[in-house]
Design a protein around this motif. Structure first.
Motif, PDB file in Angstrom:
ATOM      1  N   LEU A   1       0.835  -1.210   0.000  1.00 29.44           N
ATOM      2  CA  LEU A   1       0.000   0.000   0.000  1.00 29.44           C
ATOM      3  C   LEU A   1       0.866   1.255   0.000  1.00 29.44           C
ATOM      4  N   ALA A   2       2.011   1.189   0.684  1.00 27.01           N
ATOM      5  CA  ALA A   2       2.950   2.311   0.639  1.00 27.01           C
ATOM      6  C   ALA A   2       3.476   2.505  -0.777  1.00 27.01           C
ATOM      7  N   ALA A   3       3.737   1.397  -1.484  1.00 32.43           N
ATOM      8  CA  ALA A   3       4.160   1.479  -2.886  1.00 32.43           C
ATOM      9  C   ALA A   3       3.082   2.142  -3.730  1.00 32.43           C
ATOM     10  N   ALA A   4       1.828   1.752  -3.507  1.00 35.68           N
ATOM     11  CA  ALA A   4       0.719   2.355  -4.252  1.00 35.68           C
ATOM     12  C   ALA A   4       0.621   3.852  -3.974  1.00 35.68           C
ATOM     13  N   PHE A   5       0.806   4.230  -2.723  1.00 32.39           N
ATOM     14  CA  PHE A   5       0.760   5.655  -2.368  1.00 32.39           C
ATOM     15  C   PHE A   5       1.846   6.429  -3.120  1.00 32.39           C
ATOM     16  N   LEU A   6       3.056   5.885  -3.137  1.00 32.64           N
ATOM     17  CA  LEU A   6       4.152   6.559  -3.830  1.00 32.64           C
ATOM     18  C   LEU A   6       3.874   6.649  -5.333  1.00 32.64           C
ATOM     19  N   ILE A   7       3.355   5.583  -5.915  1.00 32.86           N
ATOM     20  CA  ILE A   7       3.049   5.595  -7.342  1.00 32.86           C
ATOM     21  C   ILE A   7       1.979   6.633  -7.658  1.00 32.86           C
ATOM     22  N   SER A   8       0.988   6.746  -6.778  1.00 29.16           N
ATOM     23  CA  SER A   8      -0.077   7.723  -7.020  1.00 29.16           C
ATOM     24  C   SER A   8       0.451   9.149  -7.030  1.00 29.16           C
ATOM     25  N   TRP A   9       1.585   9.371  -6.371  1.00 31.69           N
ATOM     26  CA  TRP A   9       2.245  10.678  -6.382  1.00 31.69           C
ATOM     27  C   TRP A   9       3.399  10.714  -7.388  1.00 31.69           C
ATOM     28  N   GLN A  10       3.449   9.719  -8.235  1.00 27.57           N
ATOM     29  CA  GLN A  10       4.421   9.625  -9.336  1.00 27.57           C
ATOM     30  C   GLN A  10       5.858   9.432  -8.877  1.00 27.57           C
ATOM     31  N   TYR A  11       6.035   8.856  -7.699  1.00 22.14           N
ATOM     32  CA  TYR A  11       7.364   8.432  -7.254  1.00 22.14           C
ATOM     33  C   TYR A  11       7.528   6.961  -7.662  1.00 22.14           C
ATOM     34  N   TYR A  12       7.706   6.765  -8.953  1.00 24.74           N
ATOM     35  CA  TYR A  12       7.605   5.418  -9.506  1.00 24.74           C
ATOM     36  C   TYR A  12       8.751   4.499  -9.084  1.00 24.74           C
ATOM     37  N   LEU A  13       9.978   4.998  -9.073  1.00 27.98           N
ATOM     38  CA  LEU A  13      11.104   4.129  -8.729  1.00 27.98           C
ATOM     39  C   LEU A  13      11.048   3.695  -7.265  1.00 27.98           C
ATOM     40  N   ALA A  14      10.691   4.632  -6.390  1.00 24.65           N
ATOM     41  CA  ALA A  14      10.530   4.277  -4.977  1.00 24.65           C
ATOM     42  C   ALA A  14       9.406   3.258  -4.817  1.00 24.65           C
ATOM     43  N   GLY A  15       8.336   3.428  -5.594  1.00 25.97           N
ATOM     44  CA  GLY A  15       7.243   2.468  -5.559  1.00 25.97           C
ATOM     45  C   GLY A  15       7.688   1.091  -6.003  1.00 25.97           C
ATOM     46  N   ALA A  16       8.556   1.036  -7.024  1.00 29.86           N
ATOM     47  CA  ALA A  16       9.054  -0.244  -7.515  1.00 29.86           C
ATOM     48  C   ALA A  16       9.852  -0.977  -6.441  1.00 29.86           C
ATOM     49  N   VAL A  17      10.669  -0.239  -5.695  1.00 32.67           N
ATOM     50  CA  VAL A  17      11.465  -0.853  -4.630  1.00 32.67           C
ATOM     51  C   VAL A  17      10.546  -1.468  -3.574  1.00 32.67           C
ATOM     52  N   LEU A  18       9.515  -0.726  -3.189  1.00 34.47           N
ATOM     53  CA  LEU A  18       8.601  -1.248  -2.167  1.00 34.47           C
ATOM     54  C   LEU A  18       7.779  -2.423  -2.687  1.00 34.47           C
ATOM     55  N   ILE A  19       7.462  -2.423  -3.977  1.00 38.61           N
ATOM     56  CA  ILE A  19       6.772  -3.581  -4.555  1.00 38.61           C
ATOM     57  C   ILE A  19       7.615  -4.836  -4.377  1.00 38.61           C
ATOM     58  N   LEU A  20       8.911  -4.726  -4.667  1.00 40.88           N
ATOM     59  CA  LEU A  20       9.800  -5.871  -4.535  1.00 40.88           C
ATOM     60  C   LEU A  20       9.878  -6.359  -3.082  1.00 40.88           C
ATOM     61  N   VAL A  21       9.998  -5.435  -2.150  1.00 41.15           N
ATOM     62  CA  VAL A  21      10.084  -5.824  -0.737  1.00 41.15           C
ATOM     63  C   VAL A  21       8.755  -6.425  -0.270  1.00 41.15           C
ATOM     64  N   SER A  22       7.659  -5.841  -0.740  1.00 44.81           N
ATOM     65  CA  SER A  22       6.337  -6.359  -0.390  1.00 44.81           C
ATOM     66  C   SER A  22       6.167  -7.798  -0.855  1.00 44.81           C
ATOM     67  N   ARG A  23       6.596  -8.078  -2.083  1.00 46.49           N
ATOM     68  CA  ARG A  23       6.443  -9.430  -2.618  1.00 46.49           C
ATOM     69  C   ARG A  23       7.432 -10.404  -1.979  1.00 46.49           C
ATOM     70  N   LEU A  24       8.554  -9.889  -1.482  1.00 50.56           N
ATOM     71  CA  LEU A  24       9.444 -10.738  -0.686  1.00 50.56           C
ATOM     72  C   LEU A  24       8.705 -11.222   0.560  1.00 50.56           C
ATOM     73  N   CYS A  25       7.977 -10.320   1.199  1.00 49.15           N
ATOM     74  CA  CYS A  25       7.167 -10.706   2.365  1.00 49.15           C
ATOM     75  C   CYS A  25       6.107 -11.732   1.977  1.00 49.15           C
ATOM     76  N   ASP A  26       5.549 -11.577   0.784  1.00 52.57           N
ATOM     77  CA  ASP A  26       4.522 -12.511   0.331  1.00 52.57           C
ATOM     78  C   ASP A  26       5.092 -13.914   0.174  1.00 52.57           C
ATOM     79  N   GLY A  27       6.353 -14.015  -0.210  1.00 52.56           N
ATOM     80  CA  GLY A  27       6.980 -15.325  -0.266  1.00 52.56           C
ATOM     81  C   GLY A  27       7.423 -15.833   1.083  1.00 52.56           C
TER      82      GLY A  27
END
Length: 204
Positions: free
Chosen positions: A40-66
């Motif tokens: 959700l933090a990644a989504a928040f950053l993306i909504s404000w167009q901080y795309y690269l920061a959002g990408a990093v959090l997506i990766l960490v989020s999916r690490l947690c999912d595994g």
């Protein structure tokens, strides 16, 4: 489609991390919830167009999912944990496209809406198949030990994450990428319907 190959490479690493976390008293549910918060933090950053920061959090989020499954295997697996995992996964998968729509409604609105529609159809086919499989006591470990019956498809978690990351790296391409991925999701749902027709036609 790629989940099996990725799982075989990552599972030994995730299992070691899962054992370490379980030994420190970290619960699988806590890891699942942490993954959602990061997503959700990644989504928040993306909504404000901080795309690269959002990408990093997506990766960490999916690490947690595994990791949550690895922690559960190292400690205690519960039906609630499996339920929580799938529900929060769906929240994450809906939040990222919605964030791109918020970031640029004019450019991304139509394609993002189509993508969310395809996620809805694909997710429904996945869950409905799992319900029917459970009713018939079917089992499968094609994607490892799971709380639900997992059917494979052209668009799975690995492909979805790759699409999200590509969209973050090339945000101007989101409409084109979203339309392409939406059709991949709809094809996956259609193939699952065909499979269900072959599997569940007889009375049970």
């Amino acid at each position: 489609m790629l989940d099996g190959a990725v799982r075989r490479r990552l599972e030994p690493i995730l299992n070691r991390l899962g054992i370490a976390l379980a030994n420190r008293g970290v619960s699988a549910d806590a890891v699942t919830i942490s993954g959602l918060c990061l997503g959700l933090a990644a989504a928040f950053l993306i909504s404000w167009q901080y795309y690269l920061a959002g990408a990093v959090l997506i990766l960490v989020s999916r690490l947690c999912d595994g990791l949550d499954g690895a922690v559960a295997r190292a400690s205690r697996k519960t039906d609630f944990g499996g339920f929580l995992d799938i529900v929060l996964d769906f929240v994450f998968y809906g939040a990222i496209p919605f964030a791109f729509i918020i970031a640029d409604p004019g450019a991304n609105g139509l394609a993002g809406g189509l993508l969310l529609f395809s996620f809805y159809v694909n997710g429904s086919s996945f869950l409905a198949y799992a319900i029917m499989a459970e009713k018939r006591a079917m089992t499968s470990e094609v994607r490892g030990a799971k709380s639900l019956y997992f059917t494979t498809g052209l668009a799975e978690a690995t492909e979805t994450i790759a699409f999200f990351l590509a969209s973050c790296l090339f945000p101007g391409w989101f409409p084109m990428l979203a339309v392409i991925f939406a059709f991949l999701c709809l094809y996956t749902a259609l193939s699952r319907v065909v499979l269900a027709g072959q599997t569940f036609r007889d009375r049970h």
